[in-house]
Design a protein around this motif. Structure first.
Motif, PDB file in Angstrom:
ATOM      1  N   ALA A  55      41.357  36.619  55.957  1.00  0.00           N
ATOM      2  CA  ALA A  55      40.770  36.928  54.715  1.00  0.00           C
ATOM      3  C   ALA A  55      41.493  36.311  53.683  1.00  0.00           C
ATOM      4  O   ALA A  55      42.624  35.764  53.790  1.00  0.00           O
ATOM      5  CB  ALA A  55      41.159  38.654  54.631  1.00  0.00           C
ATOM      6  N   SER A  56      40.976  36.675  52.483  1.00  0.00           N
ATOM      7  CA  SER A  56      41.502  35.937  51.271  1.00  0.00           C
ATOM      8  C   SER A  56      41.666  36.938  50.320  1.00  0.00           C
ATOM      9  O   SER A  56      40.822  37.924  50.167  1.00  0.00           O
ATOM     10  CB  SER A  56      40.848  34.698  50.671  1.00  0.00           C
ATOM     11  OG  SER A  56      39.438  35.161  50.383  1.00  0.00           O
ATOM     12  N   PHE A  57      42.574  36.721  49.415  1.00  0.00           N
ATOM     13  CA  PHE A  57      42.864  37.997  48.363  1.00  0.00           C
ATOM     14  C   PHE A  57      43.466  37.544  47.182  1.00  0.00           C
ATOM     15  O   PHE A  57      43.927  36.080  46.941  1.00  0.00           O
ATOM     16  CB  PHE A  57      44.053  38.666  49.109  1.00  0.00           C
ATOM     17  CG  PHE A  57      43.622  39.607  50.339  1.00  0.00           C
ATOM     18  CD1 PHE A  57      43.233  40.829  50.393  1.00  0.00           C
ATOM     19  CD2 PHE A  57      44.061  38.813  51.452  1.00  0.00           C
ATOM     20  CE1 PHE A  57      42.951  41.260  51.526  1.00  0.00           C
ATOM     21  CE2 PHE A  57      44.018  39.416  52.539  1.00  0.00           C
ATOM     22  CZ  PHE A  57      43.116  40.693  52.723  1.00  0.00           C
ATOM     23  N   THR A  58      43.404  38.250  45.959  1.00  0.00           N
ATOM     24  CA  THR A  58      44.055  38.023  44.926  1.00  0.00           C
ATOM     25  C   THR A  58      45.087  38.784  44.779  1.00  0.00           C
ATOM     26  O   THR A  58      45.194  40.002  45.112  1.00  0.00           O
ATOM     27  CB  THR A  58      43.009  37.883  43.582  1.00  0.00           C
ATOM     28  OG1 THR A  58      42.370  39.114  43.541  1.00  0.00           O
ATOM     29  CG2 THR A  58      42.100  36.935  43.628  1.00  0.00           C
ATOM     30  N   PRO A  69      52.842  36.374  48.594  1.00  0.00           N
ATOM     31  CA  PRO A  69      53.645  36.163  49.589  1.00  0.00           C
ATOM     32  C   PRO A  69      53.630  34.663  49.833  1.00  0.00           C
ATOM     33  O   PRO A  69      52.949  33.764  49.261  1.00  0.00           O
ATOM     34  CB  PRO A  69      52.716  36.850  50.889  1.00  0.00           C
ATOM     35  CG  PRO A  69      51.356  36.677  50.365  1.00  0.00           C
ATOM     36  CD  PRO A  69      51.278  36.773  48.899  1.00  0.00           C
ATOM     37  N   GLU A  70      54.699  34.395  50.720  1.00  0.00           N
ATOM     38  CA  GLU A  70      54.968  32.807  51.244  1.00  0.00           C
ATOM     39  C   GLU A  70      54.209  32.220  52.123  1.00  0.00           C
ATOM     40  O   GLU A  70      53.806  33.088  53.073  1.00  0.00           O
ATOM     41  CB  GLU A  70      56.446  32.698  51.520  1.00  0.00           C
ATOM     42  CG  GLU A  70      57.296  33.057  50.153  1.00  0.00           C
ATOM     43  CD  GLU A  70      57.370  32.228  49.215  1.00  0.00           C
ATOM     44  OE1 GLU A  70      57.152  30.811  49.196  1.00  0.00           O
ATOM     45  OE2 GLU A  70      57.414  32.660  48.100  1.00  0.00           O
ATOM     46  N   VAL A 123      47.223  29.599  46.656  1.00  0.00           N
ATOM     47  CA  VAL A 123      46.771  28.595  45.643  1.00  0.00           C
ATOM     48  C   VAL A 123      46.670  29.527  44.415  1.00  0.00           C
ATOM     49  O   VAL A 123      45.794  30.328  44.431  1.00  0.00           O
ATOM     50  CB  VAL A 123      45.547  27.975  46.071  1.00  0.00           C
ATOM     51  CG1 VAL A 123      44.948  27.289  44.785  1.00  0.00           C
ATOM     52  CG2 VAL A 123      45.581  27.081  47.265  1.00  0.00           C
ATOM     53  N   ASN A 124      47.180  29.288  43.143  1.00  0.00           N
ATOM     54  CA  ASN A 124      47.355  29.921  41.862  1.00  0.00           C
ATOM     55  C   ASN A 124      47.429  31.452  42.330  1.00  0.00           C
ATOM     56  O   ASN A 124      48.538  31.824  42.958  1.00  0.00           O
ATOM     57  CB  ASN A 124      45.651  29.537  41.297  1.00  0.00           C
ATOM     58  CG  ASN A 124      45.776  28.221  40.991  1.00  0.00           C
ATOM     59  OD1 ASN A 124      46.633  27.480  40.755  1.00  0.00           O
ATOM     60  ND2 ASN A 124      44.437  27.710  41.067  1.00  0.00           N
TER      61      ASN A 124
END
Length: 187
Positions: free
Chosen positions: A143-146, A151-152, A170-171
């Protein structure tokens, strides 16, 4: 996603599959319409069970009521089961991806909001810190999150009781790959 050419049925699976028991039918040039059971499904292929089996490398048409029609090639045959690698239809792959996403939502116990807004979830870190993250995209594998606090890369985190490894930052976004379900690890 491709089904590998291994002789071990467990190693032939290309990616995480959704277990199911749905009746359907298939057809090849050599075999007329034959009833089958869909055992599991992934974006790149399907495992079927039937009383009559096609031959390896046969082109196959598969009809799954309520899911649609799929076109593929028989990748392996073992007893009354065989695997099909999808060879065409971006729509079939999109449908399989949608099913995978729905399965991931179930595993994470996430209900999509009716207003169309992305759900906010809790991310827990190994150091005991927790923060809110907003789901952007979900697949069966990750999954991807904003988030405000990121986290690292390579850090192990837990999202909705599902452990994952951070793969990319990223950003204000990050992506994770989920660890295999505990049930699969015991097999």
């Amino acid at each position: 996603m491709a089904i590998s050419e291994s002789t071990n049925p467990e190693e032939r699976r290309g990616g995480t599959r959704i277990q199911m028991q749905i009746l359907g039918s298939f057809m090849t040039d050599a075999i007329g319409a034959t009833a089958c059971e869909i055992c599991d499904l992934a974006p790149g292929g399907v495992r079927l069970s039937a009383t009559r089996q096609p031959s390896q490398d046969d082109r196959i048409g598969l009809n799954i009521p309520a899911l649609g029609r799929f076109v593929g090639k028989v990748a392996w045959v073992d007893g009354n089961e065989f695997g099909v690698q999808f060879t065409a239809s971006a729509g079939a792959r999109a449908l399989a991806n949608e099913l995978s996403t729905r399965r991931s939502l179930e595993r994470m116990n996430i209900t999509l909001r009716k207003d169309g807004q992305a759900p906010t979830l809790t991310l827990s870190r190994e150091n005991g810190e927790s923060s809110e993250v907003t789901l952007q995209k979900l697949t069966v594998e990750g999954a991807s999150f904003t988030a405000d606090t990121l986290p690292e890369v390579d850090e192990t985190v837990t999202i909705c009781d599902m452990p994952a490894t951070v793969m990319k930052v990223v950003n204000d976004r990050f992506a994770v790959r989920f660890h295999p379900p505990r049930e699969a690890a015991l097999d």
